[in-house]
Design a protein around this motif. Structure first.
Motif, mmCIF file in Angstrom:
data_model
loop_
_atom_site.group_PDB
_atom_site.id
_atom_site.type_symbol
_atom_site.label_atom_id
_atom_site.label_comp_id
_atom_site.label_asym_id
_atom_site.label_seq_id
_atom_site.Cartn_x
_atom_site.Cartn_y
_atom_site.Cartn_z
ATOM 1 N N ILE A 1 0.858 -1.181 0.000
ATOM 2 C CA ILE A 1 0.000 0.000 0.000
ATOM 3 C C ILE A 1 0.899 1.237 0.000
ATOM 4 O O ILE A 1 1.797 1.352 0.837
ATOM 5 C CB ILE A 1 -0.895 0.030 1.261
ATOM 6 C CG1 ILE A 1 -1.653 -1.297 1.427
ATOM 7 C CG2 ILE A 1 -1.864 1.216 1.212
ATOM 8 C CD1 ILE A 1 -2.322 -1.459 2.799
ATOM 9 N N ILE A 2 0.668 2.120 -0.965
ATOM 10 C CA ILE A 2 1.376 3.397 -0.957
ATOM 11 C C ILE A 2 0.413 4.438 -0.380
ATOM 12 O O ILE A 2 -0.707 4.592 -0.879
ATOM 13 C CB ILE A 2 1.814 3.834 -2.367
ATOM 14 C CG1 ILE A 2 2.415 2.655 -3.157
ATOM 15 C CG2 ILE A 2 2.799 5.003 -2.278
ATOM 16 C CD1 ILE A 2 3.697 2.098 -2.644
ATOM 17 N N ARG B 1 8.019 -8.646 -3.742
ATOM 18 C CA ARG B 1 8.525 -9.093 -2.427
ATOM 19 C C ARG B 1 8.586 -10.617 -2.368
ATOM 20 O O ARG B 1 9.547 -11.185 -1.843
ATOM 21 C CB ARG B 1 7.637 -8.529 -1.311
ATOM 22 C CG ARG B 1 8.210 -8.780 0.083
ATOM 23 C CD ARG B 1 7.466 -7.982 1.154
ATOM 24 N NE ARG B 1 6.049 -8.162 1.075
ATOM 25 C CZ ARG B 1 5.159 -7.177 0.929
ATOM 26 N NH1 ARG B 1 5.538 -5.933 0.883
ATOM 27 N NH2 ARG B 1 3.884 -7.447 0.850
ATOM 28 N N LEU C 1 5.154 6.559 -8.318
ATOM 29 C CA LEU C 1 5.219 5.946 -6.981
ATOM 30 C C LEU C 1 6.420 5.010 -6.838
ATOM 31 O O LEU C 1 6.555 4.313 -5.821
ATOM 32 C CB LEU C 1 3.913 5.198 -6.690
ATOM 33 C CG LEU C 1 2.644 6.055 -6.763
ATOM 34 C CD1 LEU C 1 1.406 5.210 -6.463
ATOM 35 C CD2 LEU C 1 2.715 7.242 -5.793
ATOM 36 N N GLU C 2 7.285 5.007 -7.868
ATOM 37 C CA GLU C 2 8.529 4.216 -7.861
ATOM 38 C C GLU C 2 8.274 2.736 -7.590
ATOM 39 O O GLU C 2 8.996 2.080 -6.830
ATOM 40 C CB GLU C 2 9.506 4.799 -6.829
ATOM 41 C CG GLU C 2 9.859 6.262 -7.132
ATOM 42 C CD GLU C 2 10.663 6.928 -6.005
ATOM 43 O OE1 GLU C 2 11.562 6.275 -5.440
ATOM 44 O OE2 GLU C 2 10.379 8.115 -5.707
ATOM 45 N N ALA D 1 6.981 -2.836 6.002
ATOM 46 C CA ALA D 1 7.249 -3.698 4.842
ATOM 47 C C ALA D 1 6.117 -3.580 3.827
ATOM 48 O O ALA D 1 6.325 -3.762 2.626
ATOM 49 C CB ALA D 1 7.403 -5.148 5.290
ATOM 50 N N VAL D 2 4.930 -3.274 4.314
ATOM 51 C CA VAL D 2 3.723 -3.293 3.481
ATOM 52 C C VAL D 2 3.258 -1.880 3.145
ATOM 53 O O VAL D 2 2.722 -1.633 2.064
ATOM 54 C CB VAL D 2 2.600 -4.066 4.223
ATOM 55 C CG1 VAL D 2 1.255 -3.879 3.562
ATOM 56 C CG2 VAL D 2 2.957 -5.538 4.308
ATOM 57 N N TYR D 3 3.467 -0.947 4.067
ATOM 58 C CA TYR D 3 2.941 0.410 3.907
ATOM 59 C C TYR D 3 4.065 1.398 3.629
ATOM 60 O O TYR D 3 4.966 1.575 4.455
ATOM 61 C CB TYR D 3 2.186 0.832 5.176
ATOM 62 C CG TYR D 3 1.522 2.188 5.040
ATOM 63 C CD1 TYR D 3 0.450 2.357 4.181
ATOM 64 C CD2 TYR D 3 1.977 3.288 5.772
ATOM 65 C CE1 TYR D 3 -0.165 3.593 4.046
ATOM 66 C CE2 TYR D 3 1.365 4.526 5.645
ATOM 67 C CZ TYR D 3 0.292 4.667 4.776
ATOM 68 O OH TYR D 3 -0.313 5.884 4.638
ATOM 69 N N HIS D 4 4.024 2.005 2.458
ATOM 70 C CA HIS D 4 5.092 2.898 2.013
ATOM 71 C C HIS D 4 4.567 4.325 1.881
ATOM 72 O O HIS D 4 3.677 4.579 1.073
ATOM 73 C CB HIS D 4 5.625 2.454 0.643
ATOM 74 C CG HIS D 4 6.103 1.042 0.607
ATOM 75 N ND1 HIS D 4 7.437 0.708 0.592
ATOM 76 C CD2 HIS D 4 5.445 -0.138 0.575
ATOM 77 C CE1 HIS D 4 7.577 -0.612 0.547
ATOM 78 N NE2 HIS D 4 6.384 -1.154 0.533
ATOM 79 N N ALA E 1 6.087 6.708 -1.759
ATOM 80 C CA ALA E 1 6.773 5.962 -2.826
ATOM 81 C C ALA E 1 7.185 4.598 -2.282
ATOM 82 O O ALA E 1 7.456 4.450 -1.082
ATOM 83 C CB ALA E 1 8.006 6.718 -3.311
ATOM 84 N N TYR E 2 7.253 3.626 -3.169
ATOM 85 C CA TYR E 2 7.673 2.271 -2.796
ATOM 86 C C TYR E 2 9.145 2.297 -2.422
ATOM 87 O O TYR E 2 9.974 2.857 -3.146
ATOM 88 C CB TYR E 2 7.460 1.330 -3.971
ATOM 89 C CG TYR E 2 7.477 -0.151 -3.620
ATOM 90 C CD1 TYR E 2 6.288 -0.870 -3.541
ATOM 91 C CD2 TYR E 2 8.667 -0.839 -3.399
ATOM 92 C CE1 TYR E 2 6.276 -2.222 -3.246
ATOM 93 C CE2 TYR E 2 8.671 -2.196 -3.091
ATOM 94 C CZ TYR E 2 7.467 -2.882 -3.019
ATOM 95 O OH TYR E 2 7.468 -4.228 -2.730
ATOM 96 N N ALA F 1 11.945 -0.042 -2.255
ATOM 97 C CA ALA F 1 12.435 -1.394 -2.549
ATOM 98 C C ALA F 1 13.765 -1.672 -1.854
ATOM 99 O O ALA F 1 14.184 -2.820 -1.738
ATOM 100 C CB ALA F 1 12.574 -1.576 -4.063
ATOM 101 N N THR G 1 13.349 -4.112 1.152
ATOM 102 C CA THR G 1 12.575 -5.347 1.007
ATOM 103 C C THR G 1 13.301 -6.554 1.617
ATOM 104 O O THR G 1 12.729 -7.325 2.388
ATOM 105 C CB THR G 1 12.259 -5.608 -0.478
ATOM 106 O OG1 THR G 1 11.539 -4.482 -0.993
ATOM 107 C CG2 THR G 1 11.434 -6.855 -0.658
ATOM 108 N N ARG G 2 14.588 -6.696 1.288
ATOM 109 C CA ARG G 2 15.306 -7.887 1.745
ATOM 110 C C ARG G 2 15.422 -7.931 3.270
ATOM 111 O O ARG G 2 15.192 -8.979 3.889
ATOM 112 C CB ARG G 2 16.697 -7.946 1.091
ATOM 113 C CG ARG G 2 17.283 -9.337 1.189
ATOM 114 C CD ARG G 2 18.697 -9.428 0.631
ATOM 115 N NE ARG G 2 19.293 -10.642 1.156
ATOM 116 C CZ ARG G 2 19.600 -11.695 0.427
ATOM 117 N NH1 ARG G 2 19.417 -11.677 -0.874
ATOM 118 N NH2 ARG G 2 20.112 -12.782 0.995
ATOM 119 N N ILE H 1 12.150 -8.886 4.812
ATOM 120 C CA ILE H 1 11.881 -10.327 4.714
ATOM 121 C C ILE H 1 12.694 -11.079 5.774
ATOM 122 O O ILE H 1 12.177 -11.975 6.459
ATOM 123 C CB ILE H 1 12.225 -10.850 3.300
ATOM 124 C CG1 ILE H 1 11.275 -10.231 2.267
ATOM 125 C CG2 ILE H 1 12.153 -12.372 3.253
ATOM 126 C CD1 ILE H 1 11.684 -10.473 0.817
#
Lengths: 244, 244
Positions: A48-49, A85, A146-147, B177-180, B183-184, B186, B189-190, B193
């Motif tokens: 979710i952004i 992910r 949103l990248e 991890a889920v809510y950005h 902007a995402y 990335a 991410t690792r 996880i």
């Protein structure tokens, strides 16, 4: 009817918001609720952004078809199907990542279940919401703004904010048109549509002081006459989804 | 945290039910709530089959991978994406019906939004629910059993009933991890996880008295090693969906 079911029955989409941001506590409650929705085999294949940046909201309003409420809501959420992910997780074990129409569908549905929980949570806080399917009008531009990495795509947006209107509820299809005991009853589909056409004719007439004379089936005939968002499949493939 | 958000946060899937049917009033509340969910441009492109017939429930339990709770829940709902009703509506105006990946997606999402409202309504009544993605294991057989017309497909099932177990809540990915915001991200991410892998390692260990030593990412690596439900795309095409 308990208070939760009453809340669900009182849903209506809000398209005009007061100029007020959400509190951190409200955002926490909404996103926490989204995360507790069911997810297929715990893949949690969505992200979710949360957009509050004024420039980005303005741009997103343009990209979704000049919907002013995208710019002027308190918080604009973009629910994304996210296989990125999952792919990173798999790569940590040096295993192949097999995706297909099924995994695309699972990720899209995970995003939808989370979104509906977010909607219910927001409404329970006295906020209003509106889903924005128009996020798929220009999905490539939205993804860049949103990248979003490859294997992430915007399923829909959601405006959330303090309502500045109190629209009436839109009538739905009659219960038996949608709910079939033990087997689908296709024999009644046409008469169900005809009955709903009468309901929607009155609804539109009343809401527009007699100016709009249409029905549900007529609206659908207008909608499906041309292909809608024919760019979606090539867009998804360009973002790395393998729809086989 | 209000009572609705508390309800959403307390969700857990129930896989053991008492032998008790739902009352007519309960079914009305649940289906009425499902119908009030948002729907893309009011297309209402979903239908729900409510299965109470014992023979059909038994057969569905087999078709979904021998999940006993499909047979023994009080009510088994099958949420279907439904472009058939839309197509009939369009045909009443002698207009072409253009469908594609977008309309397939819209119908699937409509079914999911309705389903999540049904889940929330059921839980508010003290009932338990469990989504059954296994309905897509043998979708052709399910479609025949439930007499689904062309352009209708089973997205997922849902067991509903009086809970006969009280499982613990499964931990989710951490919020960031889920809510950005805006902007995402990335870049994280690792490590997100890896952190969740530690949480899930402890969760599985505790739940199985030390017998299961796995993590979230390891589970995904096992899952995606082979294609999952590779039959879905040809099945959908055979049912009339044009995924172009």
């Amino acid at each position: 009817m308990n208070s939760v079911i009453e809340l669900l029955h009182n849903h209506r989409s809000i398209r005009k918001f007061k100029d007020a941001p959400l509190s951190g506590e409200q955002v926490d409650s909404i996103i926490g609720s989204a995360q507790m929705a069911s997810t297929s085999s715990n893949v949690q294949a969505y992200s979710i952004i949360g957009v509050t940046d004024p420039d980005k909201k303005k741009r997103l309003a343009e990209l979704t078809g000049n919907q002013a409420y995208v710019e002027h809501c308190g918080l604009f959420l973009v629910f994304c199907a996210d296989l990125y992910r999952n792919q990173v997780a798999v790569s940590m074990h040096e295993q192949p990542f097999h995706q297909n129409t099924e995994s695309f569908l699972v990720a899209s549905l995970d995003a939808a279940l989370a979104a509906q929980n977010a909607a219910v949570a927001a409404e329970s806080l006295g906020l209003g919401i509106c889903y924005i399917g128009g996020i798929r009008n220009k999905p490539q531009e939205v993804s860049e703004l949103l990248e979003l990495p490859q294997l992430v795509y915007p399923v829909f947006g959601m405006c959330i904010g303090v309502p500045d209107q109190a629209p009436s509820s839109r009538p739905r299809l009659a219960r038996p048109a949608v709910y079939h005991p033990n087997a689908y009853n296709a024999g009644r589909t046409r008469s169900d549509i005809e009955a709903y056409d009468e309901v929607t004719r009155e609804y539109y007439k009343e809401r527009t002081q007699g100016k709009v004379l249409t029905t549900w089936s007529k609206g659908l005939a207008d909608k499906y006459r041309e292909p809608v968002r024919a760019h979606i499949r090539p867009f998804l493939e360009a973002r790395g989804f393998r729809l086989e």
